[in-house]
Design a protein around this motif. Structure first.
Motif, short mmCIF file in Angstrom:
data_model
loop_
_atom_site.label_atom_id
_atom_site.label_comp_id
_atom_site.label_asym_id
_atom_site.label_seq_id
_atom_site.Cartn_x
_atom_site.Cartn_y
_atom_site.Cartn_z
N PRO A 271 -32.40 32.13 -36.78
CA PRO A 271 -31.08 32.12 -36.26
C PRO A 271 -30.82 32.76 -35.26
N ASP A 272 -30.77 33.96 -35.23
CA ASP A 272 -30.34 35.06 -34.21
C ASP A 272 -31.02 34.64 -33.01
N ALA B 134 -29.76 29.82 -27.03
CA ALA B 134 -28.94 28.89 -26.64
C ALA B 134 -27.72 29.18 -25.65
N ARG B 135 -27.38 30.57 -25.83
CA ARG B 135 -26.32 31.16 -24.90
C ARG B 135 -27.11 31.44 -23.57
N GLU C 122 -23.74 30.99 -21.18
CA GLU C 122 -22.56 31.70 -21.79
C GLU C 122 -22.65 33.06 -21.74
N LEU D 287 -32.46 31.62 -31.89
CA LEU D 287 -31.99 30.41 -31.42
C LEU D 287 -30.68 30.66 -30.67
N ARG D 288 -29.65 31.42 -31.34
CA ARG D 288 -28.53 31.67 -30.58
C ARG D 288 -28.60 32.29 -29.48
N ASP D 289 -29.22 33.40 -29.24
CA ASP D 289 -29.62 34.00 -28.11
C ASP D 289 -30.15 33.17 -27.05
#
Length: 348
Positions: free
Chosen positions: A323-324, A330-331, A336, A326-328
């Motif tokens: 999860p972390d 994506a940013r 972002e 993929l978040r990183d």
């Protein structure tokens, strides 16, 4: 990185075209066929408990089961049989559960700096349990890869910068149970050398040297009981590819409960999670998985899928970091980022 992740997941889908071992009936009456190798090793231990000599007993058991006796590696090292031959069956089960508990405890300690709160540590521990689902089945305790896999998982968890003696000792124990664990020792030695840990690298090299002496003695003992007309192994150049490694990982973990079309990409996501963990231990674990992926993809056969048990235990832990990660990604992919604005007041 996102493109590489997509390629990894696509490669994992090759498992859908990879050959699989024959299905297990699940009928206790068919155990001799479903778990032929397990029954073989159990028979060897039972005969040793009644005074049999390991190499003579093993040679006869291999001939009875129409197994190859050449080359010498078709004989397992006598370590596990010697230990279990001196224990009762209940004692072997207790020892198996103690080993699994030690692995869980060691990894729980390693999770503390990685996760700031207890809930994600519990999730990671449950994922470890999913990887170890096969390892706590008492009817498989005769299988050498079960014990070697537990020892590799424990060795990996215990290794820390500046503290490696325990990891090397347990890694050596894994090789003495199943010599294919030597690949793990070799990877750890190379990683230690690359990281500048020269003393640790020499420690792993010493473990390899000890194994070499043991294997040489083992090979000599095998030649004393093998006959000229005994059958030889067909070889280990299976060339089944990366998809076979993925399939072995699904068969060796709780992913076996899911459809292969879902389980195979989860193996890729677990590898991705390991790659995302900013920790030297994660880099070593990923190198170990990669090495065994090459071994299984090049030398594995359909009937040697159980080699995957050597590294399956900690594999699913990587999902805890997805999860972390993929978040990183994506940013980073969407750009972002918060712009820093500095306000300066100038007073004249």
């Amino acid at each position: 990185m996102l493109a590489l992740l997509v390629l990894l997941l696509a490669a994992c889908l090759l498992a859908l075209r990879s050959p699989a071992p024959p299905p297990v009936s699940g009928d206790p009456a068919n155990r001799a066929e479903d778990q032929a190798d397990v029954v073989l090793y159990q028979t060897i231990v039972d005969q040793m408990r009644h005074g049999g000599e390991y190499y003579a007993v093993t040679a006869q058991a291999l001939r009875t089961g129409d197994y190859p006796l050449k080359p010498f590696v078709t004989f397992r090292l006598p370590t596990l049989a010697a230990v279990q031959g001196r224990l009762s069956e209940a004692g072997s089960v207790v020892l198996l559960y103690l080993a699994a508990a030690a692995v869980a405890l060691a990894w729980w300690v390693r999770f503390v700096p990685a996760f700031g709160r207890a809930p994600p540590r519990i999730v990671a521990l449950l994922l470890l349990g999913g990887g170890m689902l096969v390892f706590v089945q008492a009817d498989l305790m005769w299988f050498h890869e079960i014990w070697a896999g537990l020892l590799i998982a424990l060795s990996l968890a215990l290794r820390r910068p500046g503290r490696w003696v325990e990891a090397v000792a347990i890694g050596l124990a894994a090789t003495l149970v199943r010599e294919t664990a030597a690949l793990y020792v070799a990877v750890m030695a190379a990683a230690a050398w690359i990281e500048g840990e020269r003393r640790e690298a020499f420690g792993w090299a010493l473990a390899t040297a000890v194994l070499a002496v043991v294997v040489a003695a083992h090979a000599h003992a095998v030649t004393q009981v093998v006959r000229p007309l005994d059958p030889a192994s067909p070889g280990w150049a299976g060339m089944l590819g990366f998809g076979f490694f993925v399939r072995t990982m699904t068969l060796s973990t709780a992913l076996s409960l899911a459809p292969l079309g879902l389980a195979a990409p989860l193996v890729g996501m677990a590898l991705f999670g390991w790659a995302a963990w900013a920790e030297p231990l994660a880099a070593r674990a990923l190198a170990v998985f990669t090495a065994y992926a090459v071994l299984l993809g090049v030398a594995g056969r359909v009937d040697t899928f159980y080699w995957g048990l050597l590294v399956a235990g900690p594999l699913l832990i990587g999902l805890a970091f997805v999860p972390d990660a993929l978040r990183d990604l994506a940013r980073a992919a969407t750009g972002e980022r918060r712009r820093r604005i500095t306000v300066t007041r100038v007073v004249r």
